[in-house]
Design an enzyme around this catalytic site. Structure first.
Site, PDB file in Angstrom:
ATOM      1  N   ASP A   1     109.942  56.096  57.712  1.00 26.45           N
ATOM      2  CA  ASP A   1     109.986  54.786  58.353  1.00 26.45           C
ATOM      3  C   ASP A   1     111.395  54.493  58.856  1.00 26.45           C
ATOM      4  O   ASP A   1     112.328  54.352  58.063  1.00 26.45           O
ATOM      5  CB  ASP A   1     109.554  53.712  57.351  1.00 26.45           C
TER       6      ASP A   1
ATOM      7  N   ASP B   1     110.422  51.618  66.947  1.00 25.51           N
ATOM      8  CA  ASP B   1     109.742  51.774  65.665  1.00 25.51           C
ATOM      9  C   ASP B   1     108.848  53.013  65.669  1.00 25.51           C
ATOM     10  O   ASP B   1     107.896  53.096  66.436  1.00 25.51           O
ATOM     11  CB  ASP B   1     108.910  50.526  65.372  1.00 25.51           C
TER      12      ASP B   1
END
Length: 432
Positions: free
Chosen positions: A102, A311
């Site tokens: 992440d 992201d």
């Protein structure tokens, strides 16, 4: 605390002395495992291809629904919605872990024994007492004083602890520790041992965590992400290249560090990373406009801060309402297909595919600050959601996000030393 990051990080490098057991001046690469790949513990052979597409879209929307800016929140989304996993090992002897990768999180953590209040995990849980290289970080260490997620736990003999809260209310907390992390270089198929890596050993982890993984591998801007801890040996550069995720068999994608992460094509223009003071550990950019055909769609500015989040863990891309509406209108004008209802409610623009009928999807050009231009082709802008339907892979949302469908077949290189990101349109399967 944001202002302390640069100084504190340099101070930590002096004290902490993270090192490789072998020279890696040329960098290295590790395989990223897409959660829908047969290599993934999330893989369900009974699911159809289009069920996986729908699940990815719903995860993306779920992640966006919990997005918020909060000084005390490590990552502003749900903790289990990332689309990529990394297989690595912790301790001596090495203990294998699957962690969710992440870029929106800045800590590496895993579940640890004793785990009295933990989410159910399918794989065995790491026992630090069985690792000869495991040590808890003392309260007086610089690592325990530099970020808001670490603190002194006086109930455990003045050892450092960590606590990470997520946007949906999930929590991970436990001992802030050091141990050897071992990665496997995909190009040489050899172990890369990262000595004395700071890692969260979670004894209390509750919330919406998935039982298929052991924790999170943060790649964010904070000093304790994997990317930041590798910085002394890699120069602070890492990149990834996502192969197509929803077109036939999923090919491996790779995460590169060091020299192998650099974009050497001279025509590739970097764009600056902009610190968002309310989420300084995330990668924000400034998108100036999007162009479709002759129509330039201006992007709203956000003062001196970034206006779009880069992201890796979000499937869809999200745009401010006015930008999305203009993009949708241009697609309606350009695509010569019949509109249809979406099988997924949040996708607003969908088309019916007719056998034998040719159609074209216009290229979208994303313009970033500094002159960087990224070409978004049909693979980046539309998802095939059924045998006969395609839908625009963008959705309206106040906070803009550049998701991973938009990043397919693009080499995305992060230079954390110079605070830039460079995009290069390429065939990511050519890395295989």
């Amino acid at each position: 605390m944001v202002q302390c990051y640069s100084f504190c990080f340099l101070f930590l490098l002096f004290l902490h002395n993270i090192s490789f057991s072998e020279s890696l001046k040329s960098g290295f690469s590790v395989e990223l495992i897409h959660r829908d790949s047969p290599k993934s513990p999330f893989y369900r052979p009974t699911e159809t291809h289009f069920q996986r597409v729908q699940n990815a879209v719903l995860r993306s929307i779920h992640r966006a629904n919990y997005s918020r800016l909060d000084h005390d929140v490590e990552t502003t989304v749900t903790p289990s919605t990332g689309d990529f996993l990394m297989k690595y090992s912790v301790g001596t002897p090495p203990f294998q872990i699957f962690g969710v990768v992440d870029t929106g999180s800045s800590t590496v953590w895993m579940q640890c024994q004793p785990c009295k209040n933990c989410y159910k995990q399918d794989r065995p849980i790491f026992d630090p007492s069985k690792s000869s290289t495991y040590t808890r970080i003392p309260c007086v260490a610089a690592e325990c004083l530099s970020v808001t997620t670490t603190f002194c736990d006086f109930n455990k003999g003045k050892h450092c602890a960590y606590k990470i809260g997520y946007g949906d209310g999930s929590i991970s907390k436990g001992d802030f520790s050091r141990d050897t992390v071992t990665l496997t270089s995909s190009s040489e198929n050899r172990p890369i041992r990262l000595l004395r890596t700071a890692i969260g050993c979670g004894h209390d982890n509750v919330g919406t965590f998935d039982r298929e993984h052991s924790g999170i591998v943060g790649l964010g801007r904070g000093p304790f992400s994997l990317a930041s801890q590798l910085r002394p040996d890699t120069g602070g550069t890492f990149s990834y290249c996502f192969t197509p995720m929803f077109e036939g068999e999923i090919k491996p994608s790779f995460l590169h560090f060091g020299d192998r992460a650099e974009v050497t094509v001279k025509t590739a223009v970097p764009t600056p990373m902009v610190i968002n003071n309310e989420a300084s550990f995330k990668y924000y950019l400034v998108m100036e406009a999007m162009t479709v055909g002759s129509k330039r769609i201006e992007f709203p500015r956000n003062g001196g801060e970034g206006n779009i989040l880069l992201d890796s863990g979000t499937t869809l891309s999200f745009l401010p309402d006015e930008v999305y509406s203009a993009l949708e209108a241009e697609m309606v004008n350009a695509v010569n297909l019949v509109r249809t209802d979406s099988p997924i409610k949040k996708l607003k623009l969908c088309y019916e595919l007719t056998s034998g009928r040719k159609y074209q999807i216009p290229t979208v050009f994303a313009h970033f600050k500094g002159g960087a231009v990224v070409e978004l082709h049909s693979i980046n802008t539309f998802l095939k959601v059924s045998e006969t339907k395609i839908c625009l892979a963008f959705a309206p949302r106040p906070k803009a996000v550049f998701g991973n469908v938009a990043q397919q077949d693009i080499l995305v290189s992060y230079d954390t030393q110079h605070n830039t990101v460079t995009f290069l349109n390429t065939d990511c399967t050519s890395e295989l």
